[in-house]
Design a protein around this motif. Structure first.
Motif, short mmCIF file in Angstrom:
data_model
loop_
_atom_site.label_atom_id
_atom_site.label_comp_id
_atom_site.label_asym_id
_atom_site.label_seq_id
_atom_site.Cartn_x
_atom_site.Cartn_y
_atom_site.Cartn_z
N LEU A 199 -7.52 112.80 19.61
CA LEU A 199 -7.87 111.42 19.93
C LEU A 199 -6.70 110.69 20.57
O LEU A 199 -6.84 110.06 21.63
CB LEU A 199 -8.32 110.70 18.66
CG LEU A 199 -9.59 111.25 18.00
CD1 LEU A 199 -9.88 110.53 16.70
CD2 LEU A 199 -10.78 111.15 18.94
N PHE A 200 -5.54 110.76 19.93
CA PHE A 200 -4.36 110.10 20.49
C PHE A 200 -3.75 110.92 21.63
O PHE A 200 -3.31 110.37 22.64
CB PHE A 200 -3.30 109.91 19.40
CG PHE A 200 -3.60 108.78 18.44
CD1 PHE A 200 -4.84 108.15 18.42
CD2 PHE A 200 -2.65 108.34 17.54
CE1 PHE A 200 -5.12 107.12 17.54
CE2 PHE A 200 -2.91 107.30 16.65
CZ PHE A 200 -4.15 106.69 16.65
N GLY A 201 -3.73 112.24 21.46
CA GLY A 201 -3.08 113.09 22.45
C GLY A 201 -3.76 113.10 23.80
O GLY A 201 -3.11 113.09 24.85
N SER A 202 -5.10 113.07 23.81
CA SER A 202 -5.81 113.14 25.08
C SER A 202 -5.65 111.86 25.89
O SER A 202 -5.48 111.91 27.11
CB SER A 202 -7.30 113.42 24.83
OG SER A 202 -7.89 112.43 24.01
N ILE A 203 -5.66 110.71 25.22
CA ILE A 203 -5.50 109.46 25.97
C ILE A 203 -4.05 109.31 26.46
O ILE A 203 -3.79 108.79 27.54
CB ILE A 203 -5.95 108.24 25.14
CG1 ILE A 203 -6.17 107.04 26.07
CG2 ILE A 203 -4.97 107.90 24.03
CD1 ILE A 203 -6.93 105.91 25.41
N ALA A 204 -3.10 109.84 25.68
CA ALA A 204 -1.71 109.85 26.14
C ALA A 204 -1.57 110.74 27.37
O ALA A 204 -0.88 110.40 28.34
CB ALA A 204 -0.79 110.34 25.02
N ALA A 205 -2.23 111.91 27.35
CA ALA A 205 -2.17 112.82 28.50
C ALA A 205 -2.78 112.17 29.73
O ALA A 205 -2.23 112.28 30.84
CB ALA A 205 -2.92 114.11 28.15
N TYR A 206 -3.91 111.47 29.56
CA TYR A 206 -4.55 110.82 30.71
C TYR A 206 -3.62 109.77 31.33
O TYR A 206 -3.46 109.72 32.56
CB TYR A 206 -5.86 110.15 30.27
CG TYR A 206 -6.47 109.29 31.36
CD1 TYR A 206 -7.10 109.87 32.46
CD2 TYR A 206 -6.37 107.90 31.31
CE1 TYR A 206 -7.62 109.08 33.47
CE2 TYR A 206 -6.91 107.11 32.32
CZ TYR A 206 -7.53 107.71 33.39
OH TYR A 206 -8.05 106.93 34.40
N ILE A 207 -3.00 108.96 30.50
CA ILE A 207 -2.11 107.91 31.01
C ILE A 207 -0.92 108.53 31.75
O ILE A 207 -0.55 108.09 32.84
CB ILE A 207 -1.63 107.01 29.85
CG1 ILE A 207 -2.81 106.20 29.31
CG2 ILE A 207 -0.52 106.08 30.32
CD1 ILE A 207 -2.50 105.45 28.02
N LEU A 208 -0.33 109.57 31.17
CA LEU A 208 0.83 110.20 31.79
C LEU A 208 0.44 110.90 33.08
O LEU A 208 1.20 110.86 34.08
CB LEU A 208 1.44 111.21 30.82
CG LEU A 208 2.12 110.61 29.59
CD1 LEU A 208 2.48 111.69 28.58
CD2 LEU A 208 3.38 109.82 29.99
N LEU A 209 -0.71 111.56 33.10
CA LEU A 209 -1.17 112.20 34.34
C LEU A 209 -1.50 111.18 35.42
O LEU A 209 -1.24 111.39 36.60
CB LEU A 209 -2.41 113.06 34.05
CG LEU A 209 -2.17 114.33 33.23
CD1 LEU A 209 -3.50 114.93 32.78
CD2 LEU A 209 -1.38 115.36 34.04
N LEU A 210 -2.03 110.02 35.00
CA LEU A 210 -2.37 108.97 35.95
C LEU A 210 -1.10 108.37 36.56
O LEU A 210 -0.99 108.27 37.79
CB LEU A 210 -3.17 107.88 35.23
CG LEU A 210 -3.68 106.73 36.10
CD1 LEU A 210 -4.71 107.24 37.11
CD2 LEU A 210 -4.31 105.65 35.22
N PHE A 211 -0.15 108.00 35.71
CA PHE A 211 1.08 107.41 36.22
C PHE A 211 2.00 108.43 36.87
O PHE A 211 2.90 108.06 37.62
CB PHE A 211 1.80 106.65 35.10
CG PHE A 211 1.17 105.34 34.77
CD1 PHE A 211 1.46 104.19 35.50
CD2 PHE A 211 0.27 105.24 33.73
CE1 PHE A 211 0.85 102.98 35.21
CE2 PHE A 211 -0.34 104.02 33.42
CZ PHE A 211 -0.05 102.89 34.17
N GLY A 212 1.78 109.70 36.56
CA GLY A 212 2.57 110.76 37.19
C GLY A 212 2.02 111.16 38.54
O GLY A 212 2.57 112.06 39.21
#
Length: 317
Positions: free
Chosen positions: A301-314
């Motif tokens: 739950l927390f890890g997937s939304i963190a991954a999305y944000i990092l992939l988006l800003f990356g």
């Protein structure tokens, strides 16, 4: 005659010796009865650990295979999977909340749990924002019209689907970013890094864990398991970069793996704290060896939304 007497004497001595051995065995068995009743004998512990590992592995494998199949079939099947998982996780969360004395509006909450992933599939982040607005307005109207409801019930109603479904919708957002094989591989990589983190942390922690990570919240977690799980999370992301998935650099992949791994552990501990607050061990019993689906998905739950944000800003999505 003497020979007969010697034979009878030998038989008597053998019988006495046998009786003594039987008595010793019975005494030994009686001395172990308390441990046996508690399941603390070495053989019982070994058998119990083996059965638990097999049960946990089997149910985990079924869960993983179903998830992988949905991911690689396409974005829509992934969305349907997340809808089901989000609904079940939200339902388990509301069950825990009721055990803690709260009375959430489950009709509103579970409806939102279904709509968030569907909105993410149809309209992306803007779709999530629209559903979130209508959901909050609906809860506010319910609170105004229901004198028996208190603010804690409102908070739990709102938090349940946001914590489970809204966060889980990040998996849908990642998958729909590329409907092809690369999108499936990237989404699978996100989930694999978190699964591997959990699995390795559990294995290493159960074998050599000596320093407790959060003994009051999750007594079985250790710092040794934490570092091992984090290393595997980073390794999965580096492997994705080396494999050319989404064009990530190795440095960016390692950074994402590190952050996602840490955030996933925070999500795990957060769910453990929720359960401990109401005195339950598992959120449910849907997955033998794991507990409920929320127990299995807490780090996702927390890890997937963190991954999305990092992939988006990356710049990857």
């Amino acid at each position: 005659m003497a020979s007969q007497k010697d034979t009878d004497g030998a038989r008597k001595r053998a019988s006495v010796g046998l009786d003594r051995q039987v008595d010793k065995l019975e005494a030994h068995r009686a001395a172990k009865e308390g441990q046996r009743a508690a399941g603390a004998l070495k053989g019982q512990r070994a058998r119990g650990m083996t059965e638990k590992l097999l049960t946990r592995t089997t149910s985990g494998a079924i869960y993983a295979l179903l998830t992988i199949a949905c991911l690689f079939i396409g974005p829509f099947t992934t969305t349907l999977l997340i809808v089901c998982m989000a609904w079940l996780c939200c339902s388990e969360f509301f069950r825990i909340a009721r055990m803690g004395g709260r009375m959430p509006n489950e009709i509103f909450g579970l409806t939102a749990a279904i709509l968030f992933p569907l909105a993410a599939y149809a309209r992306g982040v803007s779709g999530l924002a629209v559903i979130l607005l209508f959901f909050l307005v609906a809860i506010a109207a319910w609170y105004v019209a229901t004198p028996r409801a208190n603010i804690a019930d409102v908070a739990v109603t709102a938090f349940g689907p946001i914590y489970t479904s809204f966060a889980f919708s990040a998996i849908v957002l990642i998958r729909v970013s590329d409907a092809g094989l690369h999108g499936a591989l990237l989404t699978f990589g996100v989930m694999l890094s978190l699964w591997a983190n959990d699995a390795v942390a559990y294995l290493i922690g159960s074998r050599i864990g000596a320093h407790k990570l959060a003994p009051r919240i999750s007594p079985n977690k250790s710092w040794e398991g934490f570092w091992a799980g984090l290393a595997v999370s980073v390794a999965v992301w580096v492997f994705l970069a080396l494999g050319g998935v989404a064009g990530m650099s190795v440095g960016l992949a390692a950074a994402i793996g590190l952050v996602v791994g840490v955030v996933g552990v925070v999500g795990d501990l957060f769910e453990s704290r929720i359960k401990r607050g109401v005195g339950v061990k598992d959120s449910g019993n849907l997955m033998p060896g794991h507990g409920g689906l929320l127990d299995r998905s807490d780090s996702l739950l927390f890890g997937s939304i963190a991954a999305y944000i990092l992939l988006l800003f990356g710049g990857i999505l």
